[in-house]
Design a protein around this motif. Structure first.
Motif, mmCIF file in Angstrom:
data_model
loop_
_atom_site.group_PDB
_atom_site.id
_atom_site.type_symbol
_atom_site.label_atom_id
_atom_site.label_comp_id
_atom_site.label_asym_id
_atom_site.label_seq_id
_atom_site.Cartn_x
_atom_site.Cartn_y
_atom_site.Cartn_z
ATOM 1 N N SER A 59 40.379 41.266 40.721
ATOM 2 C CA SER A 59 39.725 41.573 41.995
ATOM 3 C C SER A 59 38.472 40.718 42.167
ATOM 4 C CB SER A 59 39.367 43.062 42.076
ATOM 5 O OG SER A 59 40.527 43.842 41.977
ATOM 6 N N HIS A 83 47.720 42.251 47.795
ATOM 7 C CA HIS A 83 46.754 43.001 46.993
ATOM 8 C C HIS A 83 45.360 42.913 47.600
ATOM 9 C CE1 HIS A 83 44.500 44.386 43.461
ATOM 10 N NE2 HIS A 83 45.615 44.948 43.082
ATOM 11 N N GLU A 136 50.300 35.480 47.864
ATOM 12 C CA GLU A 136 50.315 36.150 46.549
ATOM 13 C C GLU A 136 51.640 35.857 45.850
ATOM 14 O OE1 GLU A 136 48.946 40.269 46.763
ATOM 15 O OE2 GLU A 136 50.539 40.815 45.377
ATOM 16 N N ASN A 140 53.127 41.452 44.351
ATOM 17 C CA ASN A 140 53.198 42.739 43.662
ATOM 18 C C ASN A 140 53.971 43.793 44.469
ATOM 19 O OD1 ASN A 140 52.627 45.233 42.485
ATOM 20 N ND2 ASN A 140 50.481 44.801 42.118
ATOM 21 N N SER A 199 45.463 39.756 32.125
ATOM 22 C CA SER A 199 45.563 41.168 31.732
ATOM 23 C C SER A 199 46.768 41.875 32.338
ATOM 24 C CB SER A 199 44.297 41.891 32.178
ATOM 25 O OG SER A 199 44.149 41.744 33.583
ATOM 26 N N SER A 208 40.440 37.458 33.947
ATOM 27 C CA SER A 208 41.069 36.673 34.998
ATOM 28 C C SER A 208 40.261 35.396 35.162
ATOM 29 C CB SER A 208 41.054 37.460 36.317
ATOM 30 O OG SER A 208 41.807 38.635 36.191
#
Ligand SMILES: Cc1ncc(COP(=O)(O)O)c(C=O)c1O
Length: 330
Positions: A59, A83, A136, A140, A199, A208
């Protein structure tokens, strides 16, 4: 319990812990942690960019990356279930002063016709200007979908032509790379700036990176500190990331095969599952999650009628087979 709620649930392996324990460290706020420097150089190199910046979370890497392209009061366009739009709790608005408009695609793809129709050029001090488009890969909430390289290339070339940047949320770009064989540098070339996570599927406990030009990364380093993300002897975590890059990329193919077993058990078309994430639509999503948990399989809702299952480093073939038989029975 077989835990399929997310690939963030993995615990570091013994070998990863050993690499962390032995890491050479220094104060990274002073730019003196050799392991962090090695990780940042390695990742920048993999994607063919000049520099990279280690961050505690995906994030934060996304906020820094999008913010390097989009100034307060400008907008980023993205897919509606991205996301950055759904799961960063408004960070891009709250921290970056950025607005967002979205297009919708069931597989999370960059719909160039929609993007072109939405794109707002500089029109004076009356309208919000589109400064960047965000994609993205893998996507996700679209079920780990891989975005087609040619569509990304087309988007980048159009965006460059109109003076807009492209941000790539590559939290799971490693899965896209392993699923397609497309080189990481090819994915790097379709983005002005990207974020990648260690991660998720790679199994590191934390970490990240934002990846981009030297100037963008230097400026992001200042903003990271401002956000409270200046970390000290953090080579101990960067070592986990370096270990993951060495040992946990190619094995993602196993996670993809395990996801295929789950998809089959749920009666999904194999074509619908590109990588390690399976999303099924269930009107009884919450009850389905509870029934699976009763039989030793944890899955999660990611929408009122969407159930997500994610395979990862801590899910063996035997686990995937057992989970598949539980899911099939439901
Ligand atoms: C696509 C994507 N981007 C960014 C993130 C954010 O990562 P973090 O949880 O480390 O903030 C996630 C987390 O799952 C993600 O799935």
């Amino acid at each position: 319990m077989i835990d399929l709620r997310s690939d963030t649930l993995t615990r570091p392996t013994e070998a990863m812990r050993a690499a962390m324990a032995q890491a050479e460290v220094g104060d990274d706020v002073y730019g003196e942690d050799p392991t962090v420097i090695a990780l940042e150089e390695r990742v920048a190199d993999l994607f063919g960019h000049e520099a990279a910046l280690f961050t505690p979370t995906g994030s934060m890497a996304n906020v820094l990356a999008v913010g390097s392209l989009v100034a307060p009061g400008q907008e980023v366009l993205c897919e509606a279930s991205a996301h950055i739009a759904r799961a960063e709790l408004g960070a891009h608005g709250a921290i970056g002063g950025i607005t967002m408009r979205t297009w919708t695609h069931p597989r999370g793809r960059p719909d160039l016709a929609a993007v072109r129709a939405m794109f707002a050029p500089e029109m004076g001090p009356f309208f919000v200007r589109t400064a960047a488009i965000s994609v993205e890969n893998t996507h996700n909430f679209a079920g780990g979908a891989v975005l087609p390289l040619d569509e990304l290339q087309e988007l980048r070339s159009w965006a460059t032509g109109v003076g807009a940047g492209v941000h790539l949320d590559g939290a799971r770009i490693w899965n896209a790379h392993v699923a397609t064989g497309v080189a990481l540098a090819e994915y790097g070339a379709v983005a002005s700036v990207l974020s990648v996570c260690l991660s998720k599927g790679l199994g590191a406990p934390v970490g990240s990176l934002m990846v981009g030009s030297r100037d963008a990364v230097d400026e992001a380093r200042v903003r990271r500190k401002r956000m409270g993300g200046g970390m000290r002897q953090v080579g101990i975590l960067a070592a986990a990331g370096l270990h993951a890059l060495e040992h946990h990329v190619e094995r993602l193919a196993e996670d993809h095969a395990h996801a295929g077993l789950l998809a089959e058990a749920c009666g999904l078309d194999q074509e619908a599952v590109d990588t390690n994430i399976v999303v099924v639509e269930r009107s009884d999503a919450a009850a389905f999650v509870a029934a699976a948990a009763e039989q030793g399989v944890r899955v999660a809702t990611v929408g009122p009628t969407a159930v997500r299952m994610v395979t990862h480093l801590d899910v063996s073939r035997a686990d995937a087979e057992r989970a598949a038989s539980v899911l099939a029975s439901l």
